[in-house]
Design an enzyme around this catalytic site. Structure first.
Site, PDB file in Angstrom:
ATOM      1  N   CYS A 148      -0.276   4.140   2.364  1.00 13.06           N
ATOM      2  CA  CYS A 148       0.077   3.920   3.771  1.00 13.06           C
ATOM      3  C   CYS A 148       1.584   4.048   3.992  1.00 13.06           C
ATOM      4  CB  CYS A 148      -0.434   2.560   4.239  1.00 13.06           C
ATOM      5  SG  CYS A 148      -2.249   2.459   4.315  1.00 13.06           S
ATOM      6  N   CYS A 184       0.841  -1.195   0.000  1.00 10.93           N
ATOM      7  CA  CYS A 184       0.000   0.000   0.000  1.00 10.93           C
ATOM      8  C   CYS A 184       0.883   1.254   0.000  1.00 10.93           C
ATOM      9  CB  CYS A 184      -0.930   0.021   1.208  1.00 10.93           C
ATOM     10  SG  CYS A 184      -2.025   1.469   1.192  1.00 10.93           S
TER      11      CYS A 184
END
Length: 180
Positions: free
Chosen positions: A134, A131
Site C-alpha cells: 500500500c 503495509c
C-alpha cells in the site's frame, strides 16, 4: 484539547516525542488540510483514545466537516486494505495476485476531498500498519498526482510522531494500572 494537552501528558523520557509533536504537526509546511487530515487519519489508526480525542478536537477546528469524515474514512478503508494486501504479499504466492479483492472500496474513488489529500492520508495510515504494498501504491499515485517527495516525507513524519505519542501514552497507562 490540543497538541499542548498531548505534550503535557507525555513523560519526561519522551522529551523528543514531545518536541517533535509540536514542531512536526504544529509547524508543518503542509497545507492545513493535508497536515491535520494526516494527523487525524493516523490518530484513528493508532487506536489510542487520548491521542484520537485530542487530535480530533484540534483537527475539527482546522478541517471542514467533509475533510474530517474523509480522514476517518481513509483510516477505516486502510485498516481493511492494509491487512488484505500485506497478507497477500507476505504469503509469497504470486497466484494470490491474480485473485480479485472483492472488497468494497468506494470511498477511494469519491472521498469527498481532493484525491491527493485522501491518498496522502492513506499512505500515512499504511506507514503505521506496515503495509509495503500500500505504501508503494499510494506513493506512486501521489507522485503521479504532482506531490513532491517532501510532501510525502512530511506526512510520514507526522505519522511517526503521532504513533510515538500513542505508544508512549499506552505504555504509561498500562504501567500506571500495573502499579495500582
Amino acid at each position: 484539547m490540543s497538541l499542548d494537552a498531548l505534550k503535557d501528558a507525555l513523560p519526561e523520557y519522551a522529551k523528543d516525542t514531545k518536541l517533535n509533536l509540536g514542531s512536526v504537526i504544529g509547524n508543518s509546511p503542509l497545507p492545513a488540510q493535508q497536515a491535520w487530515g494526516t494527523a487525524l487519519a493516523v490518530a484513528v489508526a493508532c487506536r489510542n483514545g487520548q491521542v484520537l480525542r485530542e487530535i480530533a478536537a484540534e483537527a475539527a477546528e482546522k478541517l471542514s466537516p467533509e475533510a474530517v469524515t474523509a480522514a476517518k474514512a481513509a483510516a477505516s478503508v486502510m485498516a481493511m486494505n492494509n491487512v488484505y494486501y500485506r497478507a497477500k504479499h507476505l504469503i509469497g504466492d504470486e497466484e494470490y495476485n491474480s485473485l480479485p479483492a472483492r472488497l468494497r472500496m468506494q470511498v477511494i474513488a469519491k472521498p469527498g476531498v481532493d484525491k491527493v489529500d485522501f491518498e496522502l492520508w492513506c499512505l500515512a495510515v499504511s506507514a503505521i500498519t506496515g503495509c509495503g504494498v500500500c505504501l508503494e501504491s499510494h506513493e506512486k499515485t501521489l507522485r503521479g498526482g504532482g506531490l513532491s517527495r517532501d510532501t510525502v516525507h512530511e506526512a510520514l513524519r507526522i505519522a511517526a510522531v503521532v504513533h510515538a505519542t500513542a505508544v508512549t501514552l499506552d505504555a504509561e497507562r498500562e504501567l500506571a494500572v500495573a502499579e495500582g
